[in-house]
Design a protein around this motif. Structure first.
Motif, PDB file in Angstrom:
ATOM      1  N   VAL A 212      10.519  23.345   7.465  1.00  0.00           N
ATOM      2  CA  VAL A 212      10.941  22.868   8.785  1.00  0.00           C
ATOM      3  C   VAL A 212      11.718  21.559   8.626  1.00  0.00           C
ATOM      4  CG1 VAL A 212      10.127  22.180  11.079  1.00  0.00           C
ATOM      5  CG2 VAL A 212       8.902  23.963   9.799  1.00  0.00           C
ATOM      6  N   PRO A 213      12.935  21.515   9.159  1.00  0.00           N
ATOM      7  CA  PRO A 213      13.732  20.288   9.043  1.00  0.00           C
ATOM      8  C   PRO A 213      13.024  19.091   9.696  1.00  0.00           C
ATOM      9  CG  PRO A 213      15.066  22.118   9.858  1.00  0.00           C
ATOM     10  CD  PRO A 213      13.651  22.590   9.851  1.00  0.00           C
ATOM     11  N   GLU A 214      13.283  17.916   9.135  1.00  0.00           N
ATOM     12  CA  GLU A 214      12.629  16.691   9.608  1.00  0.00           C
ATOM     13  C   GLU A 214      12.819  16.479  11.112  1.00  0.00           C
ATOM     14  OE1 GLU A 214      12.707  11.881   8.889  1.00  0.00           O
ATOM     15  OE2 GLU A 214      13.624  13.197   7.387  1.00  0.00           O
ATOM     16  N   GLN A 215      14.026  16.688  11.615  1.00  0.00           N
ATOM     17  CA  GLN A 215      14.273  16.490  13.046  1.00  0.00           C
ATOM     18  C   GLN A 215      13.399  17.404  13.891  1.00  0.00           C
ATOM     19  OE1 GLN A 215      15.887  14.155  14.711  1.00  0.00           O
ATOM     20  NE2 GLN A 215      15.308  15.130  16.635  1.00  0.00           N
ATOM     21  N   ARG A 216      13.238  18.659  13.473  1.00  0.00           N
ATOM     22  CA  ARG A 216      12.393  19.601  14.217  1.00  0.00           C
ATOM     23  C   ARG A 216      10.927  19.189  14.134  1.00  0.00           C
ATOM     24  NH1 ARG A 216      11.158  21.939  18.497  1.00  0.00           N
ATOM     25  NH2 ARG A 216      10.301  24.031  18.370  1.00  0.00           N
ATOM     26  N   ARG A 217      10.507  18.660  12.975  1.00  0.00           N
ATOM     27  CA  ARG A 217       9.120  18.188  12.849  1.00  0.00           C
ATOM     28  C   ARG A 217       8.869  17.006  13.789  1.00  0.00           C
ATOM     29  NH1 ARG A 217      10.007  18.307   7.050  1.00  0.00           N
ATOM     30  NH2 ARG A 217       9.530  16.080   7.050  1.00  0.00           N
ATOM     31  N   ARG A 218       9.874  16.162  13.972  1.00  0.00           N
ATOM     32  CA  ARG A 218       9.738  15.034  14.912  1.00  0.00           C
ATOM     33  C   ARG A 218       9.665  15.545  16.356  1.00  0.00           C
ATOM     34  NH1 ARG A 218       9.556  10.373  13.066  1.00  0.00           N
ATOM     35  NH2 ARG A 218      10.364   9.700  11.081  1.00  0.00           N
ATOM     36  N   GLU A 219      10.506  16.518  16.685  1.00  0.00           N
ATOM     37  CA  GLU A 219      10.457  17.108  18.034  1.00  0.00           C
ATOM     38  C   GLU A 219       9.086  17.735  18.283  1.00  0.00           C
ATOM     39  OE1 GLU A 219      13.657  19.930  17.876  1.00  0.00           O
ATOM     40  OE2 GLU A 219      15.205  18.370  17.974  1.00  0.00           O
ATOM     41  N   LEU A 220       8.594  18.465  17.297  1.00  0.00           N
ATOM     42  CA  LEU A 220       7.272  19.074  17.427  1.00  0.00           C
ATOM     43  C   LEU A 220       6.173  18.016  17.519  1.00  0.00           C
ATOM     44  CD1 LEU A 220       7.496  22.113  14.983  1.00  0.00           C
ATOM     45  CD2 LEU A 220       7.245  22.186  17.476  1.00  0.00           C
ATOM     46  N   GLY A 221       6.375  16.906  16.845  1.00  0.00           N
ATOM     47  CA  GLY A 221       5.417  15.800  16.936  1.00  0.00           C
ATOM     48  C   GLY A 221       5.312  15.277  18.359  1.00  0.00           C
ATOM     49  N   GLU A 222       6.443  15.115  19.006  1.00  0.00           N
ATOM     50  CA  GLU A 222       6.447  14.640  20.394  1.00  0.00           C
ATOM     51  C   GLU A 222       5.761  15.660  21.310  1.00  0.00           C
ATOM     52  OE1 GLU A 222       9.808  13.549  23.680  1.00  0.00           O
ATOM     53  OE2 GLU A 222      10.155  12.872  21.616  1.00  0.00           O
ATOM     54  N   ILE A 223       6.060  16.921  21.107  1.00  0.00           N
ATOM     55  CA  ILE A 223       5.450  17.987  21.906  1.00  0.00           C
ATOM     56  C   ILE A 223       3.942  18.030  21.664  1.00  0.00           C
ATOM     57  CG2 ILE A 223       5.329  20.510  22.154  1.00  0.00           C
ATOM     58  CD1 ILE A 223       8.402  20.493  21.483  1.00  0.00           C
TER      59      ILE A 223
END
Length: 167
Positions: A125-136
């Motif tokens: 999972v790309p870092e940006q997507r992991r950050r988005e998922l972190g917020e969610i």
């Protein structure tokens, strides 16, 4: 700022371990620690199953079986949590036995999830997507806490729902 979903999940895992130490300490506020554990454990599991796991399934390198197994282990953890909550009194004879059953179930899940799902996600999972998922994840977890997810009646409901899915 929420951060990487993997790091947030791992931080929760370390908090569970800290709370297990408190729950084993006769001189500590074990009922307070149990309330905190119940709230965080249920909110964490519901946020993972509702938001994180479905998103991770979309990545080819994430094993669907491991994700399903993770949800099954959440259910086992809820059953063990309920058993300890129903003991109620840290001085009761059954407390230590039920606590160790909970610790065993949760530690087994943490180990498997960290070795399989989270390691795979770190690579796939790309870092940006992991950050988005972190917020969610953080928002979903907070919403569950606000809804009183650690209450014994909610934990009972979760256990009952699991029984009906199995039947």
């Amino acid at each position: 700022m929420a951060g990487d979903v993997i790091e947030l999940i791992l931080a929760d895992h370390r908090r569970f371990e800290d709370l297990f130490r408190v729950l084993r300490d006769n001189s500590a506020d074990r009922l307070g620690a149990l309330r905190e554990l119940a709230e965080l454990l249920v909110a964490h599991a519901e946020a993972e199953e509702g938001e994180v796991y479905p998103a991770l399934r979309r990545f080819q390198d994430i094993d669907d079986h491991e994700v399903e197994h993770g949800a099954e282990e959440h259910a086992e953890g809820h059953q063990a949590l309920l058993a300890l909550m129903e003991v109620g009194d840290p001085e009761a004879e059954a407390w230590d036995e039920k606590l160790e059953e909970l610790v065993k179930a949760i530690n087994h899940h943490l180990d498997e999830e960290e070795r399989t799902i989270l390691n795979d996600a770190r690579d796939a999972v790309p870092e940006q997507r992991r950050r988005e998922l972190g917020e969610i994840f953080v928002k979903a977890r907070a919403a569950r806490v606000s809804a009183g997810c650690g209450d014994i009646s909610h934990v009972r409901d979760l256990v009952e729902q699991t029984k009906h899915r199995v039947d």
